[in-house]
Design a protein around this motif. Sequence first.
Motif, PDB file in Angstrom:
ATOM      1  N   PRO A   9       0.863  -1.185   0.000  1.00 29.05           N
ATOM      2  CA  PRO A   9       0.000   0.000   0.000  1.00 29.05           C
ATOM      3  C   PRO A   9       0.900   1.235   0.000  1.00 29.05           C
ATOM      4  O   PRO A   9       2.059   1.161   0.426  1.00 29.05           O
ATOM      5  CB  PRO A   9      -0.739  -0.101   1.342  1.00 29.05           C
ATOM      6  N   SER A  18       6.121   2.697  10.988  1.00 26.99           N
ATOM      7  CA  SER A  18       6.100   1.881  12.208  1.00 26.99           C
ATOM      8  C   SER A  18       6.534   0.472  11.826  1.00 26.99           C
ATOM      9  O   SER A  18       6.686   0.163  10.633  1.00 26.99           O
ATOM     10  CB  SER A  18       4.673   1.829  12.766  1.00 26.99           C
ATOM     11  N   GLY A  20       4.676  -1.933  11.816  1.00 28.13           N
ATOM     12  CA  GLY A  20       3.568  -2.468  11.014  1.00 28.13           C
ATOM     13  C   GLY A  20       3.762  -2.175   9.525  1.00 28.13           C
ATOM     14  O   GLY A  20       3.601  -3.053   8.681  1.00 28.13           O
ATOM     15  N   HIS A  21       4.112  -0.932   9.195  1.00 26.32           N
ATOM     16  CA  HIS A  21       4.405  -0.596   7.795  1.00 26.32           C
ATOM     17  C   HIS A  21       5.617  -1.390   7.314  1.00 26.32           C
ATOM     18  O   HIS A  21       5.661  -1.875   6.191  1.00 26.32           O
ATOM     19  CB  HIS A  21       4.711   0.896   7.634  1.00 26.32           C
ATOM     20  N   ASP A  49       1.039   8.102   0.159  1.00 21.60           N
ATOM     21  CA  ASP A  49      -0.296   8.618  -0.101  1.00 21.60           C
ATOM     22  C   ASP A  49      -0.338  10.018   0.524  1.00 21.60           C
ATOM     23  O   ASP A  49      -0.357  10.148   1.748  1.00 21.60           O
ATOM     24  CB  ASP A  49      -1.286   7.657   0.592  1.00 21.60           C
ATOM     25  N   TRP A 225      -8.972   8.053  -1.844  1.00 17.79           N
ATOM     26  CA  TRP A 225      -8.807   6.614  -2.118  1.00 17.79           C
ATOM     27  C   TRP A 225      -8.830   6.321  -3.624  1.00 17.79           C
ATOM     28  O   TRP A 225      -8.098   5.468  -4.118  1.00 17.79           O
ATOM     29  CB  TRP A 225      -9.884   5.780  -1.407  1.00 17.79           C
ATOM     30  N   ALA A 228      -5.477   7.367  -4.691  1.00 19.98           N
ATOM     31  CA  ALA A 228      -4.366   6.550  -4.185  1.00 19.98           C
ATOM     32  C   ALA A 228      -4.262   5.201  -4.894  1.00 19.98           C
ATOM     33  O   ALA A 228      -3.159   4.755  -5.224  1.00 19.98           O
ATOM     34  CB  ALA A 228      -4.520   6.342  -2.683  1.00 19.98           C
ATOM     35  N   TYR A 232      -0.876   2.336  -8.366  1.00 16.52           N
ATOM     36  CA  TYR A 232      -0.336   1.052  -8.823  1.00 16.52           C
ATOM     37  C   TYR A 232      -0.141   1.041 -10.347  1.00 16.52           C
ATOM     38  O   TYR A 232       0.658   0.272 -10.862  1.00 16.52           O
ATOM     39  CB  TYR A 232      -1.266  -0.090  -8.404  1.00 16.52           C
ATOM     40  N   LEU A 247      -1.371  -6.145   1.117  1.00 14.04           N
ATOM     41  CA  LEU A 247      -2.069  -5.190   1.968  1.00 14.04           C
ATOM     42  C   LEU A 247      -2.539  -5.901   3.218  1.00 14.04           C
ATOM     43  O   LEU A 247      -2.542  -7.127   3.256  1.00 14.04           O
ATOM     44  CB  LEU A 247      -3.282  -4.595   1.234  1.00 14.04           C
ATOM     45  N   ALA A 248      -2.957  -5.120   4.221  1.00 16.65           N
ATOM     46  CA  ALA A 248      -3.538  -5.746   5.406  1.00 16.65           C
ATOM     47  C   ALA A 248      -5.051  -5.622   5.345  1.00 16.65           C
ATOM     48  O   ALA A 248      -5.605  -4.910   4.503  1.00 16.65           O
ATOM     49  CB  ALA A 248      -2.979  -5.116   6.675  1.00 16.65           C
ATOM     50  N   ASP A 250      -7.227  -4.076   6.930  1.00 17.32           N
ATOM     51  CA  ASP A 250      -7.899  -2.789   7.153  1.00 17.32           C
ATOM     52  C   ASP A 250      -8.341  -2.127   5.848  1.00 17.32           C
ATOM     53  O   ASP A 250      -9.254  -1.304   5.853  1.00 17.32           O
ATOM     54  CB  ASP A 250      -6.989  -1.812   7.938  1.00 17.32           C
ATOM     55  N   ILE A 251      -7.683  -2.497   4.746  1.00 19.66           N
ATOM     56  CA  ILE A 251      -8.005  -1.800   3.498  1.00 19.66           C
ATOM     57  C   ILE A 251      -8.446  -2.792   2.417  1.00 19.66           C
ATOM     58  O   ILE A 251      -8.228  -2.585   1.222  1.00 19.66           O
ATOM     59  CB  ILE A 251      -6.818  -0.906   3.044  1.00 19.66           C
ATOM     60  N   HIS A 255      -9.349  -2.349  -1.965  1.00 13.77           N
ATOM     61  CA  HIS A 255      -8.516  -3.083  -2.926  1.00 13.77           C
ATOM     62  C   HIS A 255      -9.245  -4.209  -3.638  1.00 13.77           C
ATOM     63  O   HIS A 255      -8.958  -4.484  -4.802  1.00 13.77           O
ATOM     64  CB  HIS A 255      -7.275  -3.665  -2.222  1.00 13.77           C
ATOM     65  N   HIS A 277      -2.979  -9.639   4.353  1.00 19.71           N
ATOM     66  CA  HIS A 277      -2.466 -10.231   5.595  1.00 19.71           C
ATOM     67  C   HIS A 277      -3.153  -9.642   6.820  1.00 19.71           C
ATOM     68  O   HIS A 277      -3.957  -8.722   6.727  1.00 19.71           O
ATOM     69  CB  HIS A 277      -0.937 -10.131   5.659  1.00 19.71           C
ATOM     70  N   PHE A 279      -3.176  -8.353  11.100  1.00 18.45           N
ATOM     71  CA  PHE A 279      -2.613  -7.238  11.864  1.00 18.45           C
ATOM     72  C   PHE A 279      -1.536  -7.723  12.813  1.00 18.45           C
ATOM     73  O   PHE A 279      -1.666  -8.773  13.423  1.00 18.45           O
ATOM     74  CB  PHE A 279      -3.697  -6.575  12.711  1.00 18.45           C
ATOM     75  N   MET A 287      -1.564  -1.776  17.882  1.00 23.06           N
ATOM     76  CA  MET A 287      -0.541  -0.737  17.885  1.00 23.06           C
ATOM     77  C   MET A 287      -1.204   0.591  17.557  1.00 23.06           C
ATOM     78  O   MET A 287      -1.854   0.706  16.524  1.00 23.06           O
ATOM     79  CB  MET A 287       0.520  -1.076  16.836  1.00 23.06           C
TER      80      MET A 287
HETATM   81  N1  MSP Z   1      -2.857   5.231   2.450  1.00 20.12           N
HETATM   82  C1  MSP Z   1      -3.621   4.065   2.667  1.00 20.12           C
HETATM   83  C2  MSP Z   1      -3.304   2.996   1.648  1.00 20.12           C
HETATM   84  C3  MSP Z   1      -3.537   3.376   0.219  1.00 20.12           C
HETATM   85  S1  MSP Z   1      -3.057   2.120  -0.870  1.00 20.12           S
HETATM   86  C4  MSP Z   1      -3.688   2.547  -2.323  1.00 20.12           C
HETATM   87  C5  MSP Z   1      -3.320   3.514   4.047  1.00 20.12           C
HETATM   88  N2  MSP Z   1      -2.160   3.884   4.581  1.00 20.12           N
HETATM   89  S2  MSP Z   1      -1.602   3.397   6.012  1.00 20.12           S
HETATM   90  O1  MSP Z   1      -0.417   4.191   6.251  1.00 20.12           O
HETATM   91  O2  MSP Z   1      -2.604   3.437   6.989  1.00 20.12           O
HETATM   92  O3  MSP Z   1      -1.104   1.924   5.788  1.00 20.12           O
HETATM   93  C6  MSP Z   1      -1.930   0.808   6.010  1.00 20.12           C
HETATM   94  C7  MSP Z   1      -1.130  -0.431   5.719  1.00 20.12           C
HETATM   95  O4  MSP Z   1       0.092  -0.446   6.489  1.00 20.12           O
HETATM   96  C8  MSP Z   1      -1.797  -1.762   6.075  1.00 20.12           C
HETATM   97  O5  MSP Z   1      -2.715  -2.193   5.104  1.00 20.12           O
HETATM   98  C9  MSP Z   1      -0.575  -2.653   6.190  1.00 20.12           C
HETATM   99  O6  MSP Z   1      -0.076  -2.970   4.928  1.00 20.12           O
HETATM  100  C10 MSP Z   1       0.435  -1.752   6.893  1.00 20.12           C
HETATM  101  N3  MSP Z   1       0.323  -1.791   8.347  1.00 20.12           N
HETATM  102  C11 MSP Z   1       0.338  -0.714   9.184  1.00 20.12           C
HETATM  103  N4  MSP Z   1       0.257  -1.155  10.467  1.00 20.12           N
HETATM  104  C12 MSP Z   1       0.176  -2.500  10.484  1.00 20.12           C
HETATM  105  C13 MSP Z   1       0.019  -3.460  11.497  1.00 20.12           C
HETATM  106  N5  MSP Z   1      -0.043  -3.130  12.775  1.00 20.12           N
HETATM  107  N6  MSP Z   1      -0.114  -4.742  11.113  1.00 20.12           N
HETATM  108  C14 MSP Z   1      -0.096  -5.124   9.816  1.00 20.12           C
HETATM  109  N7  MSP Z   1       0.048  -4.237   8.842  1.00 20.12           N
HETATM  110  C15 MSP Z   1       0.254  -2.937   9.144  1.00 20.12           C
HETATM  111  O7  MSP Z   1      -4.103   2.746   4.545  1.00 20.12           O
END
Ligand code: MSP
Length: 484
Positions: A9, A18, A20-21, A49, A225, A228, A232, A247-248, A250-251, A255, A277, A279, A287
Motif C-alpha cells: 500500500p 512503524s 507495522g508498515h 499517499d 482513495w 491513491a 499502482y 495489503l492488510a 484494514d483496506i 482493494h 495479511h 494485523f 498498535m
Molecule cells: N494510504 C492508505 C493505503 C492506500 S493504498 C492505495 C493507508 N495507509 S496506512 O499508512 O494506513 O497503511 C496501512 C497499511 O500499512 C496496512 O494495510 C498494512 O499494509 C500496513 N500496516 C500498518 N500497520 C500495520 C500493522 N499493525 N499490522 C499489519 N500491517 C500494518 O491505509
Amino acid sequence: MAKFYVTTPIYYVNDVPSIGHAYTTTIADILTRWHRLQGDKTFFLTGLDENSQITIKAAQKKGFKDFGKYTDEMAEKWKKAWKELNISNDGFIRTTEPRHKKVVTEFFEKINKMGDIYKGNYKGLYCDSCEAYLTEKDLENGLCPFHKKPPKQISEENYFFKLSAYKEKVLAHIEKNPGFIQPKTRRNEVISFLKGEVKDVSVSRPGTDWGITLPIDEKQKVWVWFDALINYVSGSEGNWPAELHLLAKDILRFHCVIWPAMLMSAGYELPKKLFVHGFMTINGQKMSKSLGNVIDPLYLKEKYGLDAIRYYITREISFGEDGDFSENGLKARLNNELANELGNLVNRTLVMIEKKSAGKIPAAKTDEGLQKKLNLKKIEEQMEKLELHHALAEIFSFISACNQFVNEKEPWKLKGKELDTVLYSLADSLRIISILLQPFMPSTSEKINQQLGVKAAKLKECKFNLLKAGAKVKKGEILFKKVE
Ligand code: MSP
C-alpha cells in the motif's frame, strides 16, 4: 523471463514508518529478492499517499504552512528508513507527483466516458482517519472499527462512481479465479460483501484545496482513495498489471471491491493476485499512537540488528494471519535460532576448516545423508504459496540438520578423507543456506559468502557439490550476538 511486479500500500505521509508498515514492506522485499534469485524480472513498488486531509492536519500540527514542503520532508524520511531497513524497491511513487496526477486525470476521464460517473448528494457517515464513507453496518458500538472513534455525519454534493454496476462482474471474476484474493477467509469476506447490497461510492469531495482537481469540476478534488489506488498504475513504469498487491485487512474493500471495479470501468487489466495479511499487535495490543505503543523499526535495528528483525517478523507471524510482536519473543529467536543454530554453524565450520584444513576447502563430496535433509522443492512451493514462515522454518530445519551432522560425526575425532567429507559437506551446505537466506537476511547472507569466499549466487546454484575445493575461507566476526 517471468515478470514479478509487487506493490505495498502507499502509506499515509503523516508519520514515519512503524514496525507495522515495515512488516508489509519487508515481506514485499523478501518476495522480490526471491524472484530475483529465480532470475525473474522484478518491479517492486512502494510509496506515499499524500493527498489526504490527514496530511494537512499533520502538517498544521507541526507548524507547516506549505504542505508541499512538509510532504517533501516526510518523503525523505520514508525513503531513508526503507534504505536503512535494506528494502530494495525498484520504484517509489508519491501521489503529489505530476506523473501520478496525469494518470489519475486520464483514468477518471476514461471512467466518465463509460458513463460510470454521475453527480449526486452524499448524506451519511465519513471517518476522517480511514478517509472513507461508512454505513451504520460498518460501525462497532457506533464507532469506526479501525479507529475506535465516531465518524462524522456529512452532507455534500459530489460525484459518484457506479460501483453497483460492477458488482456482478467483480464477483464473477473472483469466483472464476480462486487465487485472485488470498487467503481464503478474506476471499469469502469479499464474496459475502458483494452478495449483499453494494452502493455506489462518492469519488470526489468539495471544500478543499489539497488534492487532485476533478477533471470535470474544478470545485471538487478527487476522493483520496480513488486517487491513491491508481498509484499502482501511475508508478508501474510500464509493468502493469501487478502480479501481486500486498495489503492488510484494514483496506480490504478498497482493494478487493472498488479497485477491480475501477479497472474494469477504465478498461485496464486486473492485477493477478491480492494477498491480504493480518494485523500485527504489540504484546497482544493493537498498535496505536493513543496507546503510545507504536514501535519504530529503526530503534529495533539499533538494538538487535536488522536481520534479526527481518527474521523474527517473518518467522513469528503466519503470513496472512494476525500475529503478535514482542521484544521477548524477538530475543528468544535471536538467541536460540540465529545465534545458537545459524551463527554457531557458521562459526564452528569456519573454525574447523581454518584449524584442520589450513583454511582451505578440502576436496570431497557432500555427505548424501545430509543432502537428503534439504527439501528444496518444498521451500520453493512454500514461497510460491506465500507461506514465508513455513519456508523459513524449512531452511532452518536444514540448518539444524547440519548442526546435528557435526554432533553425530564428531569431526574433532576424524582424520583424512572422513574429516574432509565432513568439512566439505558443511561448507557446501552453508553456501546453499546462504543463497536461500538471501531474501530474508541479505546482509547475513553476504557475510556468510565473504567468510566462505564465494560470490552471491542464484537459486539454480542451490545444488550440492558446486563449492570449489582449494578455495580459501576466512572466519569473520560472529554473526549474531546474544541478547540477555
Ligand atoms: N494510504 C492508505 C493505503 C492506500 S493504498 C492505495 C493507508 N495507509 S496506512 O499508512 O494506513 O497503511 C496501512 C497499511 O500499512 C496496512 O494495510 C498494512 O499494509 C500496513 N500496516 C500498518 N500497520 C500495520 C500493522 N499493525 N499490522 C499489519 N500491517 C500494518 O491505509
